[in-house]
Motif scaffolding. Structure first.
Motif, PDB file in Angstrom:
ATOM      1  N   TYR A  17     -31.743 -33.526  12.480  1.00 53.43           N
ATOM      2  CA  TYR A  17     -30.648 -33.946  11.605  1.00 53.43           C
ATOM      3  C   TYR A  17     -31.120 -33.998  10.158  1.00 53.43           C
ATOM      4  CZ  TYR A  17     -27.014 -36.847   9.500  1.00 53.43           C
ATOM      5  OH  TYR A  17     -26.015 -37.323   8.699  1.00 53.43           O
ATOM      6  N   GLY A  18     -30.355 -33.375   9.277  1.00 55.66           N
ATOM      7  CA  GLY A  18     -30.707 -33.348   7.852  1.00 55.66           C
ATOM      8  C   GLY A  18     -31.805 -32.357   7.510  1.00 55.66           C
ATOM      9  N   LYS A  19     -32.268 -31.604   8.505  1.00 55.24           N
ATOM     10  CA  LYS A  19     -33.361 -30.647   8.287  1.00 55.24           C
ATOM     11  C   LYS A  19     -32.969 -29.257   8.776  1.00 55.24           C
ATOM     12  CE  LYS A  19     -36.742 -34.288   9.090  1.00 55.24           C
ATOM     13  NZ  LYS A  19     -37.714 -34.821  10.033  1.00 55.24           N
ATOM     14  N   GLY A  20     -31.676 -29.036   8.927  1.00 56.20           N
ATOM     15  CA  GLY A  20     -31.212 -27.738   9.409  1.00 56.20           C
ATOM     16  C   GLY A  20     -30.939 -27.707  10.896  1.00 56.20           C
ATOM     17  N   LYS A  35     -24.606 -50.855   8.757  1.00 56.96           N
ATOM     18  CA  LYS A  35     -25.365 -51.098   7.528  1.00 56.96           C
ATOM     19  C   LYS A  35     -25.544 -49.806   6.721  1.00 56.96           C
ATOM     20  CE  LYS A  35     -27.906 -54.927   9.548  1.00 56.96           C
ATOM     21  NZ  LYS A  35     -27.599 -56.112   8.818  1.00 56.96           N
ATOM     22  N   GLY A  36     -24.974 -48.713   7.216  1.00 59.61           N
ATOM     23  CA  GLY A  36     -25.048 -47.445   6.491  1.00 59.61           C
ATOM     24  C   GLY A  36     -26.262 -46.594   6.815  1.00 59.61           C
ATOM     25  N   LYS A  37     -27.095 -47.032   7.758  1.00 53.77           N
ATOM     26  CA  LYS A  37     -28.283 -46.256   8.140  1.00 53.77           C
ATOM     27  C   LYS A  37     -27.859 -45.052   8.982  1.00 53.77           C
ATOM     28  CE  LYS A  37     -32.729 -46.761  10.512  1.00 53.77           C
ATOM     29  NZ  LYS A  37     -33.399 -45.798   9.739  1.00 53.77           N
ATOM     30  N   ALA A  38     -28.458 -43.922   8.714  1.00 58.66           N
ATOM     31  CA  ALA A  38     -28.127 -42.698   9.433  1.00 58.66           C
ATOM     32  C   ALA A  38     -28.714 -42.733  10.836  1.00 58.66           C
ATOM     33  CB  ALA A  38     -28.643 -41.481   8.675  1.00 58.66           C
ATOM     34  N   CYS A  39     -27.891 -43.051  11.813  1.00 60.47           N
ATOM     35  CA  CYS A  39     -28.329 -43.131  13.213  1.00 60.47           C
ATOM     36  C   CYS A  39     -28.758 -41.766  13.748  1.00 60.47           C
ATOM     37  CB  CYS A  39     -27.211 -43.677  14.093  1.00 60.47           C
ATOM     38  SG  CYS A  39     -26.645 -45.312  13.590  1.00 60.47           S
TER      39      CYS A  39
END
Length: 163
Positions: free
Chosen positions: A92-95, A80-84
């Motif tokens: 993840y996504g925070k450095g 569904k495109g959700k970032a697992c």
């Protein structure tokens, strides 16, 4: 003019409270909000927090990455495109976590997933040990934001057709 004074005071107080809350919440943001602070991985936390690390090792968080399918690992997303990776890794996504190859120590949901990047905490505590002083600021968040991943409004079993 006297009738406006209470309204003015109320606006000033409201703005002050809003500014304080914005400042306080910004200190709880991991690495991205703490320029130069890096994620160190749960193995480093174990050096001082052995009991907590042992308890974590018995939790599903310690092997959350194992629950991802090979496709989810490769793409970082579900069908569904959700970032697992946001909920199955650390930072993840925070450095923090980028990939298994680049940041293997940040797979799974580690200490820093809840407490923020640990580099500043580790440095502050090591410095304190050298001087036999208690640091004023331990540089670690006590904010445990479970609802970011454990959303009570979503049934993942129902979403993915599991019983």
């Amino acid at each position: 003019m006297r009738g406006r004074a209470p309204l003015f005071i109320l606006v000033v107080v409201a703005c002050t409270v809003a500014a304080f809350l914005a400042l306080a919440s910004s200190t709880l943001v991991p690495a991205v909000g703490q320029e130069g602070v890096k994620y160190i991985g749960s193995a480093k936390c174990k050096m001082c927090h052995a009991d907590q690390h042992k308890a974590w090792g018995e939790m599903k968080h310690s092997h959350a990455f194992d629950y991802l399918t090979p496709e989810q690992v490769a793409t970082g997303k579900d069908e569904k495109g959700k970032a697992c990776a946001a909920c199955h890794t650390t930072g993840y996504g925070k450095g923090g976590f980028e990939s298994v190859e680049k940041t293997p120590k940040l797979t799974n949901v580690g200490c820093e997933s809840c407490h923020g990047a640990g580099q500043a905490h580790q440095k502050a505590m090591l410095m304190a040990m050298q001087t036999d002083e208690t640091p004023e600021e331990k540089q670690i968040s006590k904010n445990v934001g479970c609802a970011g991943c454990h959303n009570p409004h979503i049934s993942y079993k129902k979403l993915y057709g599991k019983k």
